[in-house]
Scaffold this active site. Structure first.
Site, mmCIF file in Angstrom:
data_model
loop_
_atom_site.group_PDB
_atom_site.id
_atom_site.type_symbol
_atom_site.label_atom_id
_atom_site.label_comp_id
_atom_site.label_asym_id
_atom_site.label_seq_id
_atom_site.Cartn_x
_atom_site.Cartn_y
_atom_site.Cartn_z
ATOM 1 N N TYR A 53 0.803 -1.226 0.000
ATOM 2 C CA TYR A 53 0.000 0.000 0.000
ATOM 3 C C TYR A 53 0.836 1.276 0.000
ATOM 4 C CZ TYR A 53 -3.512 -3.456 1.253
ATOM 5 O OH TYR A 53 -4.327 -4.561 1.262
ATOM 6 N N SER A 125 -3.216 -6.223 8.232
ATOM 7 C CA SER A 125 -3.989 -6.556 7.045
ATOM 8 C C SER A 125 -3.089 -7.337 6.071
ATOM 9 C CB SER A 125 -4.565 -5.283 6.414
ATOM 10 O OG SER A 125 -5.530 -5.599 5.445
ATOM 11 N N TYR A 126 -2.888 -6.848 4.841
ATOM 12 C CA TYR A 126 -1.980 -7.576 3.961
ATOM 13 C C TYR A 126 -0.541 -7.516 4.472
ATOM 14 C CZ TYR A 126 -0.086 -9.690 -0.254
ATOM 15 O OH TYR A 126 0.546 -10.549 -1.131
ATOM 16 N N TRP A 173 -11.050 -4.735 -3.304
ATOM 17 C CA TRP A 173 -9.612 -4.779 -3.024
ATOM 18 C C TRP A 173 -8.823 -4.804 -4.323
ATOM 19 C CZ3 TRP A 173 -6.192 -9.472 -1.979
ATOM 20 C CH2 TRP A 173 -4.967 -9.083 -1.432
ATOM 21 N N ASP A 268 -14.058 -7.583 12.450
ATOM 22 C CA ASP A 268 -13.067 -7.546 11.372
ATOM 23 C C ASP A 268 -13.257 -8.779 10.494
ATOM 24 O OD1 ASP A 268 -10.762 -7.540 9.768
ATOM 25 O OD2 ASP A 268 -9.500 -6.780 11.380
ATOM 26 N N HIS A 298 -12.507 -3.801 10.535
ATOM 27 C CA HIS A 298 -11.163 -3.799 9.937
ATOM 28 C C HIS A 298 -10.570 -2.395 9.922
ATOM 29 C CE1 HIS A 298 -7.937 -5.695 7.713
ATOM 30 N NE2 HIS A 298 -7.991 -4.734 6.790
#
Length: 586
Positions: A53, A125-126, A173, A268, A298
């Site tokens: 990101y 997250s990722y 996403w 989440d 989330h």
């Protein structure tokens, strides 16, 4: 003064920020990271974060750890753009290379003159994906991991759930990843024709409308190989096959050798994944695993969420996640430190309804006991908000079933729950009354509770049902009914009928034959107050959170036609449909 004390000033006066440091990978691809490190001391321990990101954004402190403040505390913090994202070379394909790339990044950092050879992985997250998959590779210099808001299985719980495609999340996403690449990656933009770029922009601007596209392989702006080559891969691998098995932490828990902090939220989309990671790695014998779960979505948290109020301590910022992280890093990264004693209470969770934090030695708490509530007819046809009952004893009134019709072109709309992208709607515990007014939603409800019921563990529904189609979906939602009539969603789940027995080996239905379905609604800690009621909603769609099952058994990416399904939920003496969860005696 010892060397260790010299290397541990509380707050260095100055921090050096080195931009776009080259971090090479084993196949020659160059990734780039920003390095934050204290001046005047060194070498020091390193904290590595790898993100898709944009390292420039992550450098502002996303995921609960500020690189600048951590450098002030005496750590070198390396924030790296993952392969194929933002400034880094290569092709981005979600999940596929994060393990080896994480290993290479940890060992590269450990070998630098500014690092003392002790490295942590951190991410949310990722970024949590990159941290956990990097740890799974067992880099020798890795000492600990902080993984927040991330999953355990990138098939079941990330791209799919119970065999159903998590369309809303997967599509939005993918659009986000593609659109940011067009801005940040000139080489990527050159591969995408102006026509496809315009199509992607139109798709994003159209909100939820494109998600009605059938077949999903034709979703505009996403299905083009030059925009998102992974989209077709996901559709082709709609069962948990060999492609998925090699990617996820789950199934490989014995490969994790270091202490990990797992942070999740009850609302989440990856909250249950955080719990399962903690459970699985702990069960594999790995010590010093910590679990923190709060009343968060989330990307949303605060003193209130949806219809629930948690108080000041319910906000993520008040939960001391940063303090927990700093203490954890101090314990495991500082050279010469003493081994930490076993934590007698490694689980810290927020009990909603009581609005208090609790400590425990395990999850679920050891004293939790399963409670079953059995589905039963209410005596007349399903009407406004439903007429079915939830009983603490199996019904004895002979035959029992409830019927509804599921039309894929008229799906139940997603309203609250573990939503990630605000385009789909707000996340969290929302009032479900308008959903329950539909004629394709069944409701089963207890009488007003005489005493509070405290749920602490996994919520699941065991459903006996019949469909007249070769495939369909069954959805379940746990709801708290307040005295004023509000019906607040707590958690929910889905099972795709052909995956009822196995996520690896799907089997179509024999229309008209009763089948048993196990629906996982997720882990939760919530107290139902006296005078409130417990409700279970049953339906066959939750769109666009999940894709619309066309009921005909066609492959996910190719389904272009749909059938209307007549559904029967059974609760007679031979088919004991029930809701089950763990409760505390309080």
């Amino acid at each position: 003064m010892s060397d260790v004390e010299t290397a541990r000033p509380r707050r260095p006066r100055r921090v050096l920020v080195e931009k776009s440091v080259t971090v090479p990978l084993r196949d020659g691809v160059k990734t780039y990271g920003d390095l934050y490190r204290p001046l005047g001391i060194g070498p020091v321990p390193a904290v590595v974060s790898r993100t898709p990101y944009n390292k420039e954004v992550a450098g502002q402190g996303g995921g609960g750890l500020s690189p600048l403040k951590s450098a002030e505390r005496g750590y070198a913090v390396l924030v790296v753009d993952t392969r194929g994202r933002a400034s880094s070379e290569g092709e981005f394909r979600p999940f596929e290379t994060e393990g080896p790339d994480g290993y290479d990044t940890v060992e590269w950092a450990a070998a630098q003159p500014w690092c003392d050879g002790n490295v942590a992985l951190h991410g949310g997250s990722y970024g949590g994906v990159t941290a956990l998959l990097g740890a799974r590779e067992r880099p020798p210099s890795l000492r600990c991991v902080i993984a927040t808001s991330t999953g355990d299985d990138y098939y079941d719980g990330w791209i799919f759930s119970g065999g159903a495609f998590q369309l809303g999340f997967a599509a939005t996403w993918t659009m986000t990843l593609a659109s940011t690449s067009l801005i940040l990656r000139p080489d990527y933009a050159r591969q995408v024709t102006p026509e496809l770029q315009a199509e992607l922009r139109r798709t994003i601007a159209a909100g939820l409308e494109p998600l009605w596209t059938r077949p999903l392989s034709a979703l505009p702006g996403v299905s083009a190989a030059s925009i998102a080559p992974w989209w077709s891969t996901w559709l082709e691998h709609e069962r948990r096959d060999g492609y998925w098995a090699g990617l996820s932490p789950s199934g490989h828990y014995d490969s994790f050798e270091v202490p990990i902090v797992h942070v999740g939220g009850w609302f989440d989309v990856f909250g249950t994944g955080a719990v399962r990671n903690y459970q699985g790695i702990s069960a594999a014998g790995r010590t010093d695993q910590l679990l923190v779960v709060g009343p968060w979505a989330h990307t949303e948290s605060g003193p209130a969420l949806g219809e629930m109020t948690f108080g000041r301590t319910g906000a993520r910022e008040a939960a001391d996640i940063v303090g927990e992280t700093n203490r954890f890093l101090e314990r495991h990264l500082r050279p010469g430190g003493q081994a930490a004693p076993a934590n007698p209470s490694p689980v810290r969770y927020f009990l909603m309804g009581a609005n208090e934090w609790r400590l425990d030695s395990s999850w679920p708490p050891a004293e939790a006991r399963p409670l079953r509530l059995y589905l039963a007819s209410g005596g007349k046809a399903n009407t406004l908000h439903g007429d079915g009952a939830l009983l603490d004893q199996p019904p004895t009134n002979g035959a029992g079933s409830d019927r509804y019709v599921y039309d894929p072109d008229r799906p139940v709309q997603t309203h609250g729950g573990p939503i990630v992208h605000m385009a789909i709607g707000p996340a969290g515990p929302l009032d479900q009354r308008r959903i329950e007014e539909r004629d394709d939603v069944l409701c089963y409800t207890t009488p007003p509770l005489e005493q509070p019921v405290t749920v602490a563990g996994l919520v699941r529904a065991s459903l006996w049902a019949v469909s007249d189609c070769p495939d369909t979906d069954w959805t379940a939602k746990l709801v708290e009914v307040l005295p004023d009539g509000r019906a607040v969603g707590i958690c929910d789940g889905v099972i795709r009928a052909r995956f009822r027995n196995s996520l690896e080996d799907p089997e179509l239905l024999e229309p008209g034959r009763p089948e048993r379905y196990e629906i996982t609604l997720g882990h939760v800690a919530h107290r139902f107050a006296a005078g409130h009621r417990v409700r279970l909603e049953i339906s066959s769609s939750n769109f666009p959170r999940f894709d619309r099952n066309p009921n005909n058994g066609e492959p996910l990416g190719a389904a272009s036609q749909a059938r209307i399904a007549t559904q029967h939920v059974l609760h007679d003496e031979s088919h004991r449909s029930h809701l089950e969860f763990d409760v505390l005696a309080e």
